[in-house]
Design an enzyme around this catalytic site. Structure first.
Site, PDB file in Angstrom:
ATOM      1  N   ASP A 151     -17.860 -13.881   6.161  1.00  0.00           N
ATOM      2  CA  ASP A 151     -17.643 -14.251   4.763  1.00  0.00           C
ATOM      3  C   ASP A 151     -18.159 -13.117   3.889  1.00  0.00           C
ATOM      4  O   ASP A 151     -18.949 -12.280   4.343  1.00  0.00           O
ATOM      5  CB  ASP A 151     -18.354 -15.557   4.411  1.00  0.00           C
ATOM      6  CG  ASP A 151     -18.037 -16.017   2.999  1.00  0.00           C
ATOM      7  OD1 ASP A 151     -16.893 -15.814   2.537  1.00  0.00           O
ATOM      8  OD2 ASP A 151     -18.929 -16.568   2.324  1.00  0.00           O
ATOM      9  N   SER A 152     -17.732 -13.131   2.631  1.00  0.00           N
ATOM     10  CA  SER A 152     -18.222 -12.111   1.705  1.00  0.00           C
ATOM     11  C   SER A 152     -19.709 -12.315   1.411  1.00  0.00           C
ATOM     12  O   SER A 152     -20.384 -11.380   1.000  1.00  0.00           O
ATOM     13  CB  SER A 152     -17.425 -12.183   0.405  1.00  0.00           C
ATOM     14  OG  SER A 152     -17.486 -13.487  -0.120  1.00  0.00           O
ATOM     15  N   GLY A 203     -13.890 -11.890  -4.771  1.00  0.00           N
ATOM     16  CA  GLY A 203     -12.897 -12.511  -5.651  1.00  0.00           C
ATOM     17  C   GLY A 203     -12.620 -11.723  -6.917  1.00  0.00           C
ATOM     18  O   GLY A 203     -11.653 -11.981  -7.621  1.00  0.00           O
ATOM     19  N   CYS A 249     -13.873 -16.448   4.627  1.00  0.00           N
ATOM     20  CA  CYS A 249     -13.660 -16.077   3.224  1.00  0.00           C
ATOM     21  C   CYS A 249     -12.177 -16.224   2.875  1.00  0.00           C
ATOM     22  O   CYS A 249     -11.317 -15.595   3.502  1.00  0.00           O
ATOM     23  CB  CYS A 249     -14.110 -14.632   3.031  1.00  0.00           C
ATOM     24  SG  CYS A 249     -13.854 -14.013   1.366  1.00  0.00           S
ATOM     25  N   ASN A 250     -11.891 -17.043   1.876  1.00  0.00           N
ATOM     26  CA  ASN A 250     -10.496 -17.255   1.464  1.00  0.00           C
ATOM     27  C   ASN A 250      -9.893 -15.981   0.882  1.00  0.00           C
ATOM     28  O   ASN A 250      -8.723 -15.675   1.114  1.00  0.00           O
ATOM     29  CB  ASN A 250     -10.425 -18.357   0.413  1.00  0.00           C
ATOM     30  CG  ASN A 250     -10.702 -19.718   0.996  1.00  0.00           C
ATOM     31  OD1 ASN A 250      -9.798 -20.496   1.241  1.00  0.00           O
ATOM     32  ND2 ASN A 250     -11.971 -20.020   1.254  1.00  0.00           N
ATOM     33  N   CYS A 252     -12.158 -21.727  -1.587  1.00  0.00           N
ATOM     34  CA  CYS A 252     -13.209 -20.699  -1.669  1.00  0.00           C
ATOM     35  C   CYS A 252     -14.414 -21.204  -0.873  1.00  0.00           C
ATOM     36  O   CYS A 252     -14.752 -22.392  -0.956  1.00  0.00           O
ATOM     37  CB  CYS A 252     -13.586 -20.492  -3.136  1.00  0.00           C
ATOM     38  SG  CYS A 252     -15.017 -19.436  -3.367  1.00  0.00           S
ATOM     39  N   GLU A 311     -24.166 -18.725  -7.046  1.00  0.00           N
ATOM     40  CA  GLU A 311     -25.053 -17.623  -6.629  1.00  0.00           C
ATOM     41  C   GLU A 311     -26.370 -17.648  -7.418  1.00  0.00           C
ATOM     42  O   GLU A 311     -27.405 -17.296  -6.903  1.00  0.00           O
ATOM     43  CB  GLU A 311     -24.352 -16.279  -6.869  1.00  0.00           C
ATOM     44  CG  GLU A 311     -23.262 -15.977  -5.869  1.00  0.00           C
ATOM     45  CD  GLU A 311     -23.815 -15.598  -4.502  1.00  0.00           C
ATOM     46  OE1 GLU A 311     -24.703 -14.742  -4.449  1.00  0.00           O
ATOM     47  OE2 GLU A 311     -23.370 -16.175  -3.506  1.00  0.00           O
ATOM     48  N   HIS A 336     -17.461 -20.988  -1.301  1.00  0.00           N
ATOM     49  CA  HIS A 336     -18.594 -21.532  -2.069  1.00  0.00           C
ATOM     50  C   HIS A 336     -18.369 -22.982  -2.504  1.00  0.00           C
ATOM     51  O   HIS A 336     -19.318 -23.709  -2.758  1.00  0.00           O
ATOM     52  CB  HIS A 336     -18.824 -20.700  -3.329  1.00  0.00           C
ATOM     53  CG  HIS A 336     -19.549 -19.420  -3.084  1.00  0.00           C
ATOM     54  ND1 HIS A 336     -19.040 -18.422  -2.295  1.00  0.00           N
ATOM     55  CD2 HIS A 336     -20.751 -18.976  -3.525  1.00  0.00           C
ATOM     56  CE1 HIS A 336     -19.893 -17.408  -2.272  1.00  0.00           C
ATOM     57  NE2 HIS A 336     -20.942 -17.723  -3.015  1.00  0.00           N
TER      58      HIS A 336
HETATM   59  N1  DGL Z   1     -15.980 -15.934  -0.110  1.00  0.00           N
HETATM   60  C1  DGL Z   1     -15.109 -15.900  -1.254  1.00  0.00           C
HETATM   61  C2  DGL Z   1     -13.896 -16.786  -1.005  1.00  0.00           C
HETATM   62  O1  DGL Z   1     -13.896 -17.659  -0.152  1.00  0.00           O
HETATM   63  C3  DGL Z   1     -15.813 -16.339  -2.511  1.00  0.00           C
HETATM   64  C4  DGL Z   1     -16.916 -15.432  -2.953  1.00  0.00           C
HETATM   65  C5  DGL Z   1     -16.457 -14.059  -3.382  1.00  0.00           C
HETATM   66  O2  DGL Z   1     -15.808 -13.940  -4.429  1.00  0.00           O
HETATM   67  O3  DGL Z   1     -16.782 -13.124  -2.656  1.00  0.00           O
HETATM   68  O4  DGL Z   1     -12.890 -16.611  -1.653  1.00  0.00           O
END
Ligand code: DGL
Length: 262
Positions: A7-8, A40, A70-71, A182, A154, A184
């Site tokens: 994930d990011s 994102g 991560c989407n 997403c 965050e 989060h």
């Molecule tokens: N992990 C990102 C997602 O699922 C969300 C957080 C980001 O913007 O990095 O899209």
């Protein structure tokens, strides 16, 4: 070999928890690119470059299957990884994303109008819309980007996050399903369920990915037999901070969060 999750940031640990709860016997390696969050708000070239680095890291950790939780990374990079990068770099490795399993879940009931809430980069890619329409061309789809939610989470500011959830939910008219697109957003699912009408199915990835990965491994026994089973989870981030350690401990008490050396 191990199961890698990428994930990011640390949001994907919620999905990892779903995997560990569903299948505790396997060995998992988590990598959160906390240094480059938020994806994102990044352009496609940046997201692709970061995601490739993450794949190299997880492959070096002996991961035989990698789930991109991560989407945003799934929407930008998955197809390229599956068709170009992985076949030449590590042809035996499987890389999966979160979009298709989420779409399948959203379509399980007879939804006619589907809402999608995701980051700007994900909504700009229209990946959810494309995948939904491939299966059900008659669907009505409403995609909305919600750039305020990730920073609020965050910053641990759930009061602000809740007020945004309320505003976003009001923008979807008469939907049957709402995809939280997403990593989060599962942390906000109680707010979504509070403000959506009762007939709306809120699709939260932490509630579906465990069973989807289980089914996948059942169907791909050739991968499953290569996976080690020592009930272990290693967590790596590209940049460590006390806040990330706290988040990780709220999900996995006593876990060690390591800074990835690359
Ligand atoms: N992990 C990102 C997602 O699922 C969300 C957080 C980001 O913007 O990095 O899209």
């Amino acid at each position: 070999m191990k199961i890698g999750v990428f994930d990011s940031g640390l949001g994907g640990l919620v999905v990892t928890k779903a995997f560990v709860d569903a299948m505790p016997e396997y060995d998992y390696v988590y990598y959160g690119d906390t240094q480059n969050l938020p994806y994102g708000e990044k352009n496609s070239e940046q997201v692709l470059a970061y995601t490739i680095e993450a794949m190299k890291f997880l492959i070096a950790q002996n991961c035989g299957i990698i789930i991109i939780a991560c989407n945003t990374a799934t929407s930008i990079a998955l197809r390229y990884l599956q068709q170009k990068f992985i076949p030449s770099y590590a042809p035996d490795i499987k890389v999966l994303g979160v979009v298709i399993p989420t779409v399948e879940e959203a379509l399980e009931d007879d939804a006619k109008k589907i809402g999608i809430l995701a980051t700007k980069t994900t909504t700009n890619s229209h990946i959810y819309q494309q995948e939904l329409l491939k299966i059900r061309p008659d669907l009505e789809i409403f995609e909305i980007a919600s750039p305020e939610l990730v920073p609020a989470i965050e910053n641990n500011d759930f009061e602000t996050a809740e007020s945004y959830v309320k505003q976003y939910v009001a923008q979807f008219s008469d939907i049957d399903s709402l995809i939280l697109g997403c990593t989060h957003y599962p942390l906000l699912k109680t707010y979504f369920r509070k403000y959506c009408s009762e007939k709306v199915k809120v699709v939260s990835q932490d509630e579906l990915m465990g069973k989807k990965l289980y089914d996948y491994l059942q169907r791909h026994i050739e991968i499953d037999i290569c996976l080690s089973r020592n009930n272990n989870l290693d967590v790596f981030v590209s940049k460590i901070s006390d806040k990330y350690i706290e988040v990780a401990h709220s999900l996995f008490p006593n876990i060690t969060v390591n800074e990835a050396k690359r």
